[in-house]
Write an enzyme that holds these catalytic residues in place. Structure first.
Site, PDB file in Angstrom:
ATOM      1  CE  LYS A  51      -4.189  -1.810   2.125  1.00 56.65           C
ATOM      2  NZ  LYS A  51      -5.141  -1.704   3.248  1.00 56.65           N
TER       3      LYS A  51
ATOM      4  CG  HIS B 275      -8.438 -10.071   4.197  1.00 55.35           C
ATOM      5  ND1 HIS B 275      -7.346  -9.229   4.269  1.00 55.35           N
ATOM      6  CD2 HIS B 275      -9.049 -10.016   5.409  1.00 55.35           C
ATOM      7  CE1 HIS B 275      -7.308  -8.674   5.470  1.00 55.35           C
ATOM      8  NE2 HIS B 275      -8.326  -9.134   6.179  1.00 55.35           N
TER       9      HIS B 275
ATOM     10  NE  ARG C  73      -2.847  -8.654   4.656  1.00 53.05           N
ATOM     11  CZ  ARG C  73      -1.632  -8.116   4.728  1.00 53.05           C
ATOM     12  NH1 ARG C  73      -0.597  -8.730   4.179  1.00 53.05           N
ATOM     13  NH2 ARG C  73      -1.437  -6.958   5.323  1.00 53.05           N
TER      14      ARG C  73
ATOM     15  CG  HIS D 139      -0.348  -4.396   9.265  1.00 48.08           C
ATOM     16  ND1 HIS D 139      -0.794  -5.391  10.116  1.00 48.08           N
ATOM     17  CD2 HIS D 139      -1.152  -4.466   8.174  1.00 48.08           C
ATOM     18  CE1 HIS D 139      -1.806  -6.037   9.560  1.00 48.08           C
ATOM     19  NE2 HIS D 139      -2.040  -5.495   8.386  1.00 48.08           N
TER      20      HIS D 139
ATOM     21  CE1 TYR E 177      -5.279 -10.506   9.829  1.00 44.28           C
ATOM     22  CE2 TYR E 177      -3.755  -8.739  10.335  1.00 44.28           C
ATOM     23  CZ  TYR E 177      -4.630  -9.355   9.469  1.00 44.28           C
ATOM     24  OH  TYR E 177      -4.858  -8.804   8.236  1.00 44.28           O
TER      25      TYR E 177
END
Length: 297
Positions: free
Chosen positions: A171, A241, A244, A267, A276
């Protein structure tokens, strides 16, 4: 140049947001502008007070828009007014005292280790290129935590078997290096051998290709994961996802520290990674109850 166009350029070139995100932000602002025209007979986004925004929120909710979608629209407005403050177009944000609407917390359920073992070792894959490719995709998601967009955009030159690493573009154009396991390196060699015999390769720079020599689209990768996991799992959501999410959960369950998982996932803050920890905490509680002497009394 209008403030809206300047904001669009800012998101695209300075913040490095994807074209989809930029379009979503701009569309939210245009919808709000239309609301102002109809309800307040003005089209200036710069001269707005919170009561106008609150009227829009009420209108959205009355029209069945979910709280999470309303919050996303408010995030677009917040970002726009923050930009206007930064460029000294306004003196204060009309959203200064706004609080996000409450949304139910969605707990995403990862696949179990047994389900992963079944999908990787006990189901049939097609012979040749497509079967080797499909299994590699699933294993890469599970062993690296790579995002769907990162996998689709993975460049051939960024797969380095001399160091067993992948360079991915995450990202906001942030690059990171992902280590790959020997078992993955072996699969990559097999895949590259099969890839080399595709007759007409159009998207030569991309690592993953369709049999026709073109790169993937988002829906293809989603359908692929859903198809294979439908054979081994009854979970409602079966997506890249979730794979992931499974990678992160299994890493934490097996002793990886949060910072390491954060770096692997790409992240920017630990807060993103902490979502998570729910499942690893569940596992931890189970082990704790089984192992602590006080629970044996």
């Amino acid at each position: 140049m209008s403030n809206l166009k300047a904001f669009q350029d800012y998101l695209q070139h300075e913040k490095k947001y994807s074209i989809h995100t930029v379009t979503a932000y701009v569309n939210d602002l245009l919808f709000f502008q239309d609301f102002l025209k109809v309800n307040f007979e003005q089209d200036s986004l710069e001269v707005v007070n919170y009561s106008m925004i609150r009227s829009w929120i009420i209108s959205l909710v009355d029209n069945g828009i979910s709280n999470s979608s309303v919050n996303r629209k408010m995030a677009s407005l917040k970002s726009f007014y923050k930009f206007l403050l930064r460029t000294k177009q306004i003196e204060s944000s009309p959203l200064l005292k706004h609080k996000s609407l409450k949304t139910p917390k969605k707990i995403q359920i990862p696949f179990s280790e047994k389900e992963l073992d079944n999908v990787l070792n006990h189901i049939h894959y097609p012979e040749g290129f497509e079967g080797i490719r499909d299994k590699l995709i699933i294993d890469l998601f599970y062993t690296t935590g790579i995002r769907r967009a990162e996998l689709i955009q993975l460049q051939l030159q960024n797969v380095d078997l001399s160091t067993n690493t992948l360079k991915v573009l995450g990202k906001r154009n942030k690059e990171r290096i992902l280590p790959i396991l020997p078992i993955i390196a072996s699969q990559i060699k097999n895949y590259l051998s099969e890839r080399a015999v595709i007759e007409h390769i159009i998207d030569k720079n991309y690592f993953f290709l369709m049999l026709k020599g073109v790169k993937f689209n988002d829906s293809f990768v989603y359908r692929l994961i859903n198809y294979y996991f439908s054979n081994v799992s009854e979970k409602v959501k079966k997506s890249p996802h979730i794979l992931r999410h499974t990678f992160a959960t299994h890493m934490l369950n097996n002793g990886a520290d949060l910072n390491s998982v954060k770096e692997l996932l790409g992240h920017s803050s630990l807060a993103s990674t902490q979502v998570y920890t729910h499942n690893s905490l569940t596992e931890l509680k189970k082990v704790y109850k089984q192992a602590h002497p006080r629970n044996q009394k």
